[in-house]
Scaffold this active site. Structure first.
Site, mmCIF file in Angstrom:
data_model
loop_
_atom_site.group_PDB
_atom_site.id
_atom_site.type_symbol
_atom_site.label_atom_id
_atom_site.label_comp_id
_atom_site.label_asym_id
_atom_site.label_seq_id
_atom_site.Cartn_x
_atom_site.Cartn_y
_atom_site.Cartn_z
ATOM 1 N N ALA A 255 0.910 -1.211 -0.121
ATOM 2 C CA ALA A 255 0.170 -0.168 0.048
ATOM 3 C C ALA A 255 0.941 1.312 0.247
ATOM 4 C CB ALA A 255 -0.836 -0.058 1.167
ATOM 5 N N CYS A 263 5.460 4.225 -17.184
ATOM 6 C CA CYS A 263 4.684 3.375 -17.993
ATOM 7 C C CYS A 263 3.115 3.229 -17.778
ATOM 8 C CB CYS A 263 5.402 2.142 -18.183
ATOM 9 S SG CYS A 263 6.777 2.011 -19.075
HETATM 10 N N1 NAD Z 1 11.476 2.597 -19.889
HETATM 11 C C1 NAD Z 1 10.527 1.367 -19.533
HETATM 12 O O1 NAD Z 1 10.962 0.767 -18.571
HETATM 13 C C2 NAD Z 1 9.781 0.697 -20.627
HETATM 14 C C3 NAD Z 1 9.455 -0.626 -20.376
HETATM 15 C C4 NAD Z 1 8.587 -1.533 -21.294
HETATM 16 C C5 NAD Z 1 8.449 -0.701 -22.401
HETATM 17 N N2 NAD Z 1 8.615 0.333 -22.669
HETATM 18 C C6 NAD Z 1 7.980 1.360 -23.817
HETATM 19 O O2 NAD Z 1 9.231 1.255 -24.797
HETATM 20 C C7 NAD Z 1 9.022 2.414 -25.633
HETATM 21 C C8 NAD Z 1 10.485 3.114 -25.523
HETATM 22 O O3 NAD Z 1 10.537 3.687 -24.191
HETATM 23 P P1 NAD Z 1 11.920 4.232 -23.670
HETATM 24 O O4 NAD Z 1 11.739 4.367 -22.117
HETATM 25 O O5 NAD Z 1 13.175 3.391 -24.086
HETATM 26 O O6 NAD Z 1 11.884 5.624 -24.273
HETATM 27 P P2 NAD Z 1 13.005 6.695 -24.311
HETATM 28 O O7 NAD Z 1 12.242 8.068 -24.554
HETATM 29 O O8 NAD Z 1 13.899 6.582 -23.220
HETATM 30 O O9 NAD Z 1 13.866 6.594 -25.685
HETATM 31 C C9 NAD Z 1 13.190 6.893 -27.127
HETATM 32 C C10 NAD Z 1 14.428 6.982 -27.915
HETATM 33 O O10 NAD Z 1 13.728 7.037 -29.347
HETATM 34 C C11 NAD Z 1 14.733 8.317 -29.985
HETATM 35 N N3 NAD Z 1 13.795 8.590 -31.158
HETATM 36 C C12 NAD Z 1 12.733 9.230 -31.541
HETATM 37 N N4 NAD Z 1 12.398 9.305 -32.792
HETATM 38 C C13 NAD Z 1 13.354 8.493 -33.378
HETATM 39 C C14 NAD Z 1 13.531 8.185 -34.767
HETATM 40 N N5 NAD Z 1 12.608 8.833 -35.879
HETATM 41 N N6 NAD Z 1 14.468 7.368 -35.113
HETATM 42 C C15 NAD Z 1 15.411 7.113 -34.282
HETATM 43 N N7 NAD Z 1 15.176 7.389 -32.683
HETATM 44 C C16 NAD Z 1 14.218 8.020 -32.490
HETATM 45 C C17 NAD Z 1 14.752 9.160 -28.969
HETATM 46 O O11 NAD Z 1 15.625 10.417 -29.390
HETATM 47 C C18 NAD Z 1 15.019 8.636 -27.815
HETATM 48 O O12 NAD Z 1 16.300 8.174 -27.550
HETATM 49 C C19 NAD Z 1 7.835 3.249 -24.997
HETATM 50 O O13 NAD Z 1 6.785 2.900 -25.924
HETATM 51 C C20 NAD Z 1 7.557 2.688 -23.880
HETATM 52 O O14 NAD Z 1 6.456 2.678 -23.325
HETATM 53 C C21 NAD Z 1 9.404 1.184 -21.872
#
Ligand code: NAD
Length: 313
Positions: A255, A263
């Site tokens: 809790a 996320c």
């Molecule tokens: N962070 C977590 O714990 C986690 C866990 C599971 C799933 N996810 C999912 O994974 C995805 C990514 O999350 P994250 O935390 O790694 O995001 P983040 O924001 O840390 O990284 C995204 C990266 O993508 C790059 N980017 C954006 N447009 C681009 C392009 N056109 N070409 C190349 N690179 C580009 C950005 O510059 C950035 O470095 C999201 O959908 C998130 O919901 C995240």
């Protein structure tokens, strides 16, 4: 196998470095030039246990490279992971603009080569289908197949989680695409990690089902705690006891002030938004979201009272 990763954020970098450790040749692409410049020198902009070590080791072994060159990124990999961000829009829906940008760039530069584009980012059901449509619109001869492969890692334990997943979920529409993913994950599958092969929408839904269940469990336990406070019951003993029922389990029964992080809040709202778009209002999930917002202030009077007690006022 040659693998490209678009997006070197949390998920992209862990995926890229871990796949390189499994023996693949990996090229990571990002639009953020400063981030790429640091990564080329083995410097990370965030801390995650074990990640810096595997990034540096794989750079040394020449299995991991970084670039801002999008064309090179598309042409390099037989499998291309899309790991860009999917932030929350004002109405709660997932902002898919970066996911679609990558899909369209891949279609534009892949010519007529067979490749798979794997959505690892968290995207609502229907996104892989929309990507496939957009890719055909950009390049009618495009031979790139979409795959959905959501990621379940937790920050703080990401490298371990990637290498010891509870399950690997793959959504695809052809045997050939499933076979490519079996090759990508061969190093994990040979250690008997469970593989769920299904269609695009089911794979995309599994990620939301997972996160919304955990968010609901947290709201459930906070609701119980609020009731216990009014009843003279001890929430810690209540949750210890119910956790012993194996159908409930001991995890996510603490809790507190509700769930947060990058996320859960956005994923709960994104699945609500996409369900509503289809004409269904998921009232239970809406209440989980609303309850979580209210929970942030429920504990405030108690915290203030404690602070007063400590300061002796
Ligand atoms: N962070 C977590 O714990 C986690 C866990 C599971 C799933 N996810 C999912 O994974 C995805 C990514 O999350 P994250 O935390 O790694 O995001 P983040 O924001 O840390 O990284 C995204 C990266 O993508 C790059 N980017 C954006 N447009 C681009 C392009 N056109 N070409 C190349 N690179 C580009 C950005 O510059 C950035 O470095 C999201 O959908 C998130 O919901 C995240």
């Amino acid at each position: 196998m040659k693998i490209s990763i678009f997006g070197t954020g949390y998920v992209g970098l862990v995926t890229g470095a871990s796949l390189a450790s499994l023996g693949h040749e990996v090229l990571c692409v990002d639009v953020d030039a400063a981030k790429i410049e640091l990564l080329q020198r083995g410097v990370l902009s965030f801390f995650e246990p074990g990640l810096r070590e595997i990034v540096q080791l794989n750079i040394e072994k020449k299995r991991l490279q970084f670039t801002t060159d999008i064309v090179k990124g598309v042409q390099f990999g037989d499998a291309i992971f899309n790991c860009v961000g999917t932030p929350e829009k004002e109405d709660g829906a997932a902002d898919l603009q970066y996911v679609f940008q990558v899909a369209e760039m891949v279609a534009r530069h892949a010519g007529q080569e067979y490749k798979v584009l794997i959505n690892k980012s968290t995207v609502p059901p229907g996104t892989a289908r929309e990507c496939a449509m957009r890719m055909k619109r950009v390049n009618s001869g495009c031979e790139v197949e979409m795959v959905s492969n959501p990621e379940f890692l937790k920050q703080g334990n990401a490298v371990y989680d990637f290498n010891h997943p509870d399950k690997i979920v793959v959504g695809a529409e052809s045997v050939k695409a499933f076979q490519v993913l079996q090759k990508v994950y061969h190093g994990l599958l040979k250690m008997y990690m469970p593989l769920i092969e299904t269609n695009w929408e089911t794979a995309e839904m599994i990620k939301y089902a997972n996160n919304v269940f955990l968010a609901t469990k947290i709201s459930y336990v906070n609701e119980l705690a609020n009731i216990c406070d009014h009843m003279g019951a001890d929430i810690k003993t209540v949750t210890k006891a119910i956790g012993m029922d194996q159908r409930i389990g001991t995890k996510f029964l603490n809790a507190g002030i509700g769930y947060g992080g990058s996320c859960f809040p956005k994923d709960v709202r994104a699945i609500i938004a996409v369900a509503k778009e289809k004409g269904y209002t998921p009232e239970l999930f809406e209440e989980v979201d609303n309850f979580n917002e209210r929970q942030k202030v429920v504990l405030l009077p108690r915290i203030l009272a404690e602070l007063k007690r400590v300061s002796g006022n």
